[in-house]
Design a protein around this motif. Structure first.
Motif, PDB file in Angstrom:
ATOM      1  N   LYS A 237       5.795  66.733   8.667  1.00  0.00           N
ATOM      2  CA  LYS A 237       6.718  66.677   9.792  1.00  0.00           C
ATOM      3  C   LYS A 237       5.917  66.478  11.075  1.00  0.00           C
ATOM      4  N   TYR A 238       6.557  65.852  12.060  1.00  0.00           N
ATOM      5  CA  TYR A 238       5.842  65.506  13.287  1.00  0.00           C
ATOM      6  C   TYR A 238       6.702  65.782  14.511  1.00  0.00           C
ATOM      7  N   ALA A 239       6.040  66.215  15.579  1.00  0.00           N
ATOM      8  CA  ALA A 239       6.682  66.346  16.879  1.00  0.00           C
ATOM      9  C   ALA A 239       6.094  65.273  17.789  1.00  0.00           C
ATOM     10  N   VAL A 240       6.955  64.426  18.347  1.00  0.00           N
ATOM     11  CA  VAL A 240       6.536  63.355  19.249  1.00  0.00           C
ATOM     12  C   VAL A 240       6.951  63.755  20.658  1.00  0.00           C
ATOM     13  N   LEU A 241       5.975  64.012  21.520  1.00  0.00           N
ATOM     14  CA  LEU A 241       6.262  64.590  22.831  1.00  0.00           C
ATOM     15  C   LEU A 241       5.773  63.712  23.977  1.00  0.00           C
ATOM     16  N   ASN A 242       6.550  63.706  25.058  1.00  0.00           N
ATOM     17  CA  ASN A 242       6.211  62.989  26.284  1.00  0.00           C
ATOM     18  C   ASN A 242       5.181  63.813  27.057  1.00  0.00           C
ATOM     19  N   ALA A 243       3.948  63.354  27.072  1.00  0.00           N
ATOM     20  CA  ALA A 243       2.857  64.099  27.702  1.00  0.00           C
ATOM     21  C   ALA A 243       2.977  64.146  29.219  1.00  0.00           C
ATOM     22  N   ILE A 260       2.145  64.551  18.221  1.00  0.00           N
ATOM     23  CA  ILE A 260       1.631  63.248  18.629  1.00  0.00           C
ATOM     24  C   ILE A 260       2.247  62.928  19.984  1.00  0.00           C
ATOM     25  N   THR A 261       1.420  62.576  20.952  1.00  0.00           N
ATOM     26  CA  THR A 261       1.878  62.429  22.322  1.00  0.00           C
ATOM     27  C   THR A 261       1.954  60.965  22.743  1.00  0.00           C
ATOM     28  N   TYR A 262       2.839  60.720  23.719  1.00  0.00           N
ATOM     29  CA  TYR A 262       2.901  59.408  24.362  1.00  0.00           C
ATOM     30  C   TYR A 262       3.033  59.621  25.863  1.00  0.00           C
ATOM     31  N   GLY A 263       2.629  58.647  26.639  1.00  0.00           N
ATOM     32  CA  GLY A 263       2.726  58.801  28.083  1.00  0.00           C
ATOM     33  C   GLY A 263       2.078  57.650  28.825  1.00  0.00           C
ATOM     34  N   ILE A 264       2.140  57.740  30.143  1.00  0.00           N
ATOM     35  CA  ILE A 264       1.559  56.716  31.016  1.00  0.00           C
ATOM     36  C   ILE A 264       0.496  57.327  31.922  1.00  0.00           C
ATOM     37  N   ASN A 265       0.802  58.483  32.510  1.00  0.00           N
ATOM     38  CA  ASN A 265      -0.091  59.075  33.511  1.00  0.00           C
ATOM     39  C   ASN A 265      -1.107  60.042  32.924  1.00  0.00           C
ATOM     40  N   VAL A 270      -0.525  57.682  22.426  1.00  0.00           N
ATOM     41  CA  VAL A 270       0.085  56.356  22.569  1.00  0.00           C
ATOM     42  C   VAL A 270       0.412  56.176  24.049  1.00  0.00           C
ATOM     43  N   SER A 271      -0.157  55.137  24.665  1.00  0.00           N
ATOM     44  CA  SER A 271       0.017  54.992  26.108  1.00  0.00           C
ATOM     45  C   SER A 271       0.173  53.528  26.507  1.00  0.00           C
ATOM     46  N   ALA A 272       0.636  53.348  27.745  1.00  0.00           N
ATOM     47  CA  ALA A 272       0.823  52.001  28.302  1.00  0.00           C
ATOM     48  C   ALA A 272      -0.029  51.854  29.548  1.00  0.00           C
ATOM     49  N   LYS A 273      -0.723  50.726  29.655  1.00  0.00           N
ATOM     50  CA  LYS A 273      -1.549  50.407  30.829  1.00  0.00           C
ATOM     51  C   LYS A 273      -1.184  49.011  31.320  1.00  0.00           C
ATOM     52  N   ASN A 274      -1.563  48.732  32.550  1.00  0.00           N
ATOM     53  CA  ASN A 274      -1.350  47.398  33.157  1.00  0.00           C
ATOM     54  C   ASN A 274       0.121  46.983  33.058  1.00  0.00           C
ATOM     55  N   ILE A 275       0.999  47.862  33.509  1.00  0.00           N
ATOM     56  CA  ILE A 275       2.439  47.619  33.406  1.00  0.00           C
ATOM     57  C   ILE A 275       2.895  46.653  34.494  1.00  0.00           C
ATOM     58  N   THR A 276       3.629  45.617  34.088  1.00  0.00           N
ATOM     59  CA  THR A 276       4.212  44.654  35.021  1.00  0.00           C
ATOM     60  C   THR A 276       5.707  44.601  34.782  1.00  0.00           C
ATOM     61  N   MET A 277       6.492  44.772  35.872  1.00  0.00           N
ATOM     62  CA  MET A 277       7.956  44.774  35.741  1.00  0.00           C
ATOM     63  C   MET A 277       8.579  43.701  36.606  1.00  0.00           C
ATOM     64  N   THR A 278       9.546  42.986  36.028  1.00  0.00           N
ATOM     65  CA  THR A 278      10.317  41.995  36.758  1.00  0.00           C
ATOM     66  C   THR A 278      11.785  42.135  36.369  1.00  0.00           C
ATOM     67  N   SER A 279      12.634  41.289  36.956  1.00  0.00           N
ATOM     68  CA  SER A 279      14.049  41.307  36.588  1.00  0.00           C
ATOM     69  C   SER A 279      14.279  40.717  35.207  1.00  0.00           C
TER      70      SER A 279
END
Length: 494
Positions: A237-243, A260-265, A270-279
């Motif tokens: 079993k696993y807990a997936v948490l927003n770090a 198991i953690t995920y986050g940006i900051n 598991v993480s995301a870098k170099n995020i680009t957002m548009t419409s």
């Protein structure tokens, strides 16, 4: 199943009458009782649920053959007396349907915002990979590829367990379930054998029900504390948490399973870098314990990066390769009522979103502000008979990020609509750059917002999302934000 078999599930109970009667189904709504059912008399929850002991006679008239009660009712039928009918209902339902969650890999998602989007992301990745999945959540129940409507997000145990069994009959391998705080508090998911529990975020909502943010957080934590306390190799079993969420450490301490953690900051698995957002969407570099890969999402809004990371983590747990994950995410175009684009060929953007909490509204508006070249025009209201404290907060948020705001109706229920709008207005920050208007008629508000829009503007219609109704004190009417928006755009163009 015999009534005696049901009674035998409990060590402490009292029984009355013939326990040899055959039980054909379970029900807690007297109007839906069928012949041979056991009627379960759950107690009242103030403002949310009536005491079902009051409806025992109706249930018997409709065909129920026995009752499960916390106190006696003056009816001469077989009865089982228990101390906690809600707990008993969960136990009975799981046993009655022969524990379907032990035959299916159950993924539960809890948090204030993002549950529906995250569930659809997981379902898309898993299905594209060839896994057979089912969904349970705000938009409905999906079994064997068919979506069925639901009146509540997390279902009561008799319906929930029946639907899980139905999924297994169609050889479903995974069920992705939204798990609400009320569902946890009311013991609706007790008996569900979750393989993975996912936490999205925690912000103000449902204070009318829970009383305090601390109690709200503690209730959410039940999903993780119930994951089990064993390391049996065939029952991982696993807990997936927003770090990045302030409640992360609280939930981590509650979890006996691998986290198991995920986050940006903050540092995360598991993480995301170099995020680009548009419409048109979002691009980012995905960094995981399985490697790195570039991701392109056709979804808009920075908060969807978090939803994607949560879904990606669930997919990695099941061994789905990064290339497959990337392919599926690139093909996911929209989710009903979640930053959903209403496109009739106009030169301005119209979005419909379910944002009905302060944090969700701020996330939506902040994301729009980052890519819009014109004005931000916001249409929203707040529900009646719900957390009143968030109304002025949402008014302040709308006024901070918008150029024009139309405060309108949501689901007023039994409350006075004008009072709800006045509560919202108390938080509005008046400035020379802001125009706002209070319009009780939601259709009129949408029409006016779209009439105000010019090239490069964004109109965001928030609060109801996928819902196709409005609830008033004495009636429920058909109302679909997307339908109204399409009509308003078309009439404006011609």
């Amino acid at each position: 199943m015999k009534l005696k078999e049901i009674a035998d599930l409990f060590m402490v109970k009292e029984i009355e009458g013939n326990m040899d009667v055959e039980i054909t189904g379970l029900q807690m709504d007297s109007r839906k009782v069928e012949k041979g059912n056991l009627f379960i008399c759950v107690p009242a929850i103030k403002g949310f649920l009536e005491d079902r002991h009051h409806y025992a006679k109706d249930a018997i008239r409709n065909g129920a053959v026995a009752l499960l009660v916390e106190r006696d009712v003056d009816i001469n039928v077989p009865k089982i007396f228990v101390k906690d009918a809600r707990h008993a209902m969960a136990v009975i339902a799981s046993n009655f349907y022969n524990h379907p969650s032990h035959e299916i890999k159950l993924i539960g998602i809890t948090g204030t915002n993002g549950k529906t989007t995250t569930s659809y992301i997981i379902e898309k990745i898993f299905t594209d990979y060839g896994l057979k999945t089912g969904l349970m959540g705000n938009n409905g129940i999906q079994i064997n590829g068919i979506m069925y409507p639901t009146d509540i997000n997390t279902q009561e145990p008799p319906i929930l367990q029946r639907n899980l069994r139905k999924m297994r009959e169609y050889n479903t391998e995974y069920c992705v379930m939204e798990v609400t705080s009320q569902g946890l508090d009311m013991k609706r998911v007790m008996g569900c054998n979750f393989r993975t529990a996912i936490f999205t975020n925690l912000t103000q909502d449902h204070i009318d029900y829970h009383g305090t943010m601390e109690q709200y957080r503690n209730t959410k934590g039940l999903l993780f504390s119930r994951l089990g306390n064993t390391f049996k190799s065939k029952d991982e079993k696993y807990a997936v948490l927003n770090a990045d969420d302030p409640s992360f450490e609280h939930f981590r301490k509650l979890s006996a399973v691998e986290v198991i953690t995920y986050g940006i900051n903050n540092e995360a698995d598991v993480s995301a870098k170099n995020i680009t957002m548009t419409s048109q969407g979002i691009r980012f570099l995905l960094i995981t314990f399985k490697g790195e890969i570039e991701i392109h999402l056709q979804l808009v809004g920075g908060f969807n990066v978090y939803n994607a990371l949560a879904g990606i983590t669930a997919a990695l747990i099941e061994g789905i390769p990064l290339e497959n994950i990337r392919s599926s995410l690139s093909l996911l175009t929209s989710i009903s009522g979640r930053m959903e684009i209403v496109d009739e060929g106009q030169d301005y953007l119209v979005l419909v979103d379910y944002a009905h909490t302060p944090d969700a509204l701020e996330n939506v508006l902040k994301s729009i502000k980052e890519f819009t070249k014109g004005k931000v025009i916001t249409v929203f209201g707040c529900g009646g008979d719900r957390d009143k404290g968030k109304r002025p907060i949402m008014g302040e948020i709308a006024s901070r990020y918008s150029n024009n705001v139309f405060v309108t109706s949501d689901n007023p229920r039994s409350e006075d609509l004008i009072k709800i709008m006045n509560d919202i207005e108390k938080g509005m920050k008046k400035s020379n750059s802001l125009q706002y208007e209070l319009l009780a008629d939601r259709e009129e508000a949408i029409y006016k917002a779209i009439k105000e829009a010019t090239s490069n503007d964004v109109v965001i219609i928030a609060g109801k999302g996928h819902e196709t109704y409005q609830k008033f004190k004495d009636k429920t009417i058909h109302f679909d934000d997307k339908e109204i928006a399409r009509k308003a755009i078309s009439e404006k163009q011609y």
